[in-house]
Design a protein around this motif. Structure first.
Motif, short mmCIF file in Angstrom:
data_model
loop_
_atom_site.label_atom_id
_atom_site.label_comp_id
_atom_site.label_asym_id
_atom_site.label_seq_id
_atom_site.Cartn_x
_atom_site.Cartn_y
_atom_site.Cartn_z
N VAL A 160 0.85 -1.19 0.00
CA VAL A 160 0.00 0.00 0.00
C VAL A 160 0.89 1.23 0.00
CG1 VAL A 160 -1.74 1.31 1.28
CG2 VAL A 160 -1.82 -1.19 1.26
N LEU A 161 0.53 2.21 -0.82
CA LEU A 161 1.24 3.48 -0.88
C LEU A 161 0.25 4.59 -0.59
CD1 LEU A 161 3.79 5.14 -1.59
CD2 LEU A 161 2.94 5.17 -3.94
N ARG A 162 0.53 5.38 0.42
CA ARG A 162 -0.33 6.51 0.77
C ARG A 162 0.39 7.81 0.44
NH1 ARG A 162 -0.82 3.04 5.42
NH2 ARG A 162 -2.90 2.15 5.48
N SER A 163 -0.39 8.78 -0.05
CA SER A 163 0.17 10.10 -0.34
C SER A 163 -0.84 11.16 0.09
CB SER A 163 0.48 10.24 -1.83
OG SER A 163 -0.71 10.34 -2.58
N GLU A 164 -0.52 12.42 -0.12
CA GLU A 164 -1.42 13.51 0.24
C GLU A 164 -2.70 13.50 -0.60
OE1 GLU A 164 0.60 17.22 0.04
OE2 GLU A 164 2.08 16.66 1.53
N THR A 165 -2.63 12.96 -1.82
CA THR A 165 -3.77 13.00 -2.72
C THR A 165 -4.56 11.70 -2.78
OG1 THR A 165 -2.36 12.39 -4.58
CG2 THR A 165 -2.68 14.75 -4.16
N GLY A 166 -4.11 10.66 -2.09
CA GLY A 166 -4.84 9.40 -2.13
C GLY A 166 -3.96 8.23 -1.77
N TRP A 167 -4.36 7.05 -2.22
CA TRP A 167 -3.57 5.86 -1.93
C TRP A 167 -3.75 4.87 -3.06
CZ3 TRP A 167 -6.12 1.17 -1.39
CH2 TRP A 167 -7.50 1.23 -1.18
N SER A 168 -2.82 3.93 -3.16
CA SER A 168 -2.93 2.84 -4.13
C SER A 168 -2.53 1.55 -3.43
CB SER A 168 -2.05 3.10 -5.36
OG SER A 168 -0.70 3.15 -4.98
N ALA A 169 -3.04 0.44 -3.93
CA ALA A 169 -2.76 -0.86 -3.34
C ALA A 169 -2.48 -1.86 -4.46
CB ALA A 169 -3.94 -1.33 -2.51
N GLU A 170 -1.62 -2.81 -4.14
CA GLU A 170 -1.30 -3.88 -5.08
C GLU A 170 -1.32 -5.18 -4.29
OE1 GLU A 170 2.61 -5.22 -7.56
OE2 GLU A 170 2.06 -3.11 -7.59
N ARG A 203 -15.12 -0.84 -2.26
CA ARG A 203 -14.94 -0.25 -0.93
C ARG A 203 -16.32 0.15 -0.42
NH1 ARG A 203 -15.17 4.71 1.01
NH2 ARG A 203 -14.07 5.19 2.91
#
Length: 71
Positions: free
Chosen positions: A6-16, A40
């Protein structure tokens, strides 16, 4: 056992996620098309979103998106 990141940033997140084919019960073929959806649900806030844009029933196989296996 699935692996994920999981990668979180200020504008959102992504998951693999990586799921072994054996866990799905079948091996993909180059010409195979599988139905897939990622959803979700947040019932407390009444929030709902999903990748396949399935209206209301994200678990209904008739409304899933297509996953086409590349060679």
């Amino acid at each position: 056992m699935p692996r994920y990141g999981v990668l979180r940033s200020e504008t959102g997140w992504s998951a693999e996620i990586a799921i072994p084919f054996a866990a799905l019960g079948a091996k993909p073929s180059p010409t195979g098309v599988w139905g897939i959806n990622v959803a979700r649900l947040e019932p407390v806030r009444g929030e709902y979103s999903d990748w396949a844009r399935a209206p209301r029933y994200c678990y209904d196989p008739r409304t899933l998106g297509n996953l086409i296996w590349a060679e």
